[in-house]
Design a protein around this motif. Structure first.
Motif, mmCIF file in Angstrom:
data_model
loop_
_atom_site.group_PDB
_atom_site.id
_atom_site.type_symbol
_atom_site.label_atom_id
_atom_site.label_comp_id
_atom_site.label_asym_id
_atom_site.label_seq_id
_atom_site.Cartn_x
_atom_site.Cartn_y
_atom_site.Cartn_z
ATOM 1 N N LEU A 1 6.455 7.171 2.282
ATOM 2 C CA LEU A 1 5.842 5.916 3.024
ATOM 3 C C LEU A 1 5.912 4.795 2.324
ATOM 4 O O LEU A 1 6.439 3.770 2.987
ATOM 5 N N GLN A 2 5.896 4.706 0.910
ATOM 6 C CA GLN A 2 5.899 3.592 0.164
ATOM 7 C C GLN A 2 7.166 2.673 0.267
ATOM 8 O O GLN A 2 6.804 1.481 0.617
ATOM 9 N N LYS A 3 8.445 3.057 0.459
ATOM 10 C CA LYS A 3 9.421 2.102 0.546
ATOM 11 C C LYS A 3 9.544 1.564 1.988
ATOM 12 O O LYS A 3 9.964 0.447 2.170
ATOM 13 N N TYR A 4 9.249 2.465 2.838
ATOM 14 C CA TYR A 4 9.570 2.069 4.218
ATOM 15 C C TYR A 4 8.414 1.918 5.239
ATOM 16 O O TYR A 4 8.872 1.199 6.227
ATOM 17 N N ALA A 5 7.066 2.091 4.948
ATOM 18 C CA ALA A 5 6.118 1.867 6.014
ATOM 19 C C ALA A 5 4.962 1.252 5.321
ATOM 20 O O ALA A 5 4.189 0.370 5.942
ATOM 21 N N TRP A 6 4.154 1.774 4.129
ATOM 22 C CA TRP A 6 3.043 1.222 3.654
ATOM 23 C C TRP A 6 2.946 1.404 2.073
ATOM 24 O O TRP A 6 3.728 2.409 1.730
ATOM 25 N N THR A 7 2.544 0.405 1.591
ATOM 26 C CA THR A 7 2.303 0.360 -0.054
ATOM 27 C C THR A 7 1.180 0.679 -0.316
ATOM 28 O O THR A 7 0.122 0.143 0.051
ATOM 29 N N ALA A 8 0.733 1.382 -1.423
ATOM 30 C CA ALA A 8 -0.335 2.052 -1.922
ATOM 31 C C ALA A 8 -0.227 2.423 -3.446
ATOM 32 O O ALA A 8 0.764 3.194 -3.610
ATOM 33 N N ARG A 9 -1.021 2.028 -4.132
ATOM 34 C CA ARG A 9 -0.809 2.387 -5.574
ATOM 35 C C ARG A 9 -1.890 3.582 -5.803
ATOM 36 O O ARG A 9 -2.769 3.730 -4.909
ATOM 37 N N GLN A 10 -1.581 4.343 -6.904
ATOM 38 C CA GLN A 10 -2.551 5.239 -7.274
ATOM 39 C C GLN A 10 -3.954 4.634 -7.350
ATOM 40 O O GLN A 10 -5.156 5.256 -6.948
ATOM 41 N N SER A 11 -4.100 3.584 -7.766
ATOM 42 C CA SER A 11 -5.489 3.013 -8.000
ATOM 43 C C SER A 11 -6.180 2.785 -6.926
ATOM 44 O O SER A 11 -7.565 2.484 -6.812
ATOM 45 N N HIS A 12 -5.253 2.821 -5.607
ATOM 46 C CA HIS A 12 -5.874 2.568 -4.197
ATOM 47 C C HIS A 12 -6.227 4.008 -3.664
ATOM 48 O O HIS A 12 -7.253 4.297 -2.922
ATOM 49 N N ILE A 13 -5.362 5.084 -3.973
ATOM 50 C CA ILE A 13 -5.409 6.334 -3.198
ATOM 51 C C ILE A 13 -6.550 7.053 -3.943
ATOM 52 O O ILE A 13 -7.428 7.751 -2.703
ATOM 53 N N TYR A 14 -6.961 6.960 -5.322
ATOM 54 C CA TYR A 14 -8.255 7.758 -5.562
ATOM 55 C C TYR A 14 -9.622 7.409 -5.025
ATOM 56 O O TYR A 14 -10.127 8.239 -4.467
#
Length: 191
Positions: free
Chosen positions: A32-45
């Motif tokens: 997803l990261q490069k093509y659809a949606w950006t999220a960092r590990q700090s957002h995911i947890y």
């Protein structure tokens, strides 16, 4: 960061199978990261914690150093399906490439051509990367016998970058015509 879309992206990734926060971060970066949606590990947890607190996912395994494996629950599947079937909310559009292309008239024709060529090269590269991902996805069967997660999205991306390639070639033709029509176009400034 739109946590609602992050929430649903994580539910979708978990629909593809149980995973730890680390695994989800890796899946996010791959698919997803490069093509659809950006999220960092700090957002995911933190979002995983909120999903678990809402009973949309469950911890199925706890390992060393606090590693947890999560799985989507029936309530999470319902939430994901409801979100997918609902109309999207209006969104703020921020696309730097489109903004640059919208402002090409500020540049001299050779400068504009250079910018369009860079845009075209990037579209060529990303389209090739996506095509390779699609080919790889097509060679590996999905464990549940369904379309591999994201395969349709990959094809959407391929078509999107093909459209950018077509636009790039069209824009270059327009710049060539404009230059031919006025051979005395001002030259790039010497600054």
């Amino acid at each position: 960061m739109d946590t609602m879309s992050l929430r649903h992206a994580l539910l979708g990734l978990l629909e593809d199978g149980p995973a730890s926060g680390y695994d989800l971060t890796a899946r996010f970066e791959r698919s997803l990261q490069k093509y659809a949606w950006t999220a960092r590990q700090s957002h995911i947890y933190p979002e995983l914690k909120r999903l678990a607190d809402s009973d949309l996912i469950a911890v199925t395994e706890e390992g060393a150093r606090g590693r947890r494996t999560y799985a989507i629950t029936d309530a999470g599947r319902t939430e994901l399906r409801d979100w997918l079937l609902s109309p999207p909310r209006p969104r703020a559009v921020r696309d730097e490439h489109v903004l640059r292309m919208s402002l090409l008239s500020v540049l001299d024709i050779p400068q504009a051509r250079g910018l369009v060529l860079r845009h075209l090269e990037e579209a060529d590269q990303v389209a090739a990367e996506l095509r390779a991902l699609a080919d790889a996805a097509d060679t590996e069967p999905h464990p549940r016998g369904r379309l591999r997660f994201g395969r349709l999205a990959i094809e959407y991306g391929v078509h999107q970058y093909q459209a950018q390639q077509q636009w790039g070639h069209w824009a270059l033709e327009q710049l060539d015509r404009a230059e031919a029509a006025d051979p005395h176009q001002r030259q790039p400034s010497e600054t």
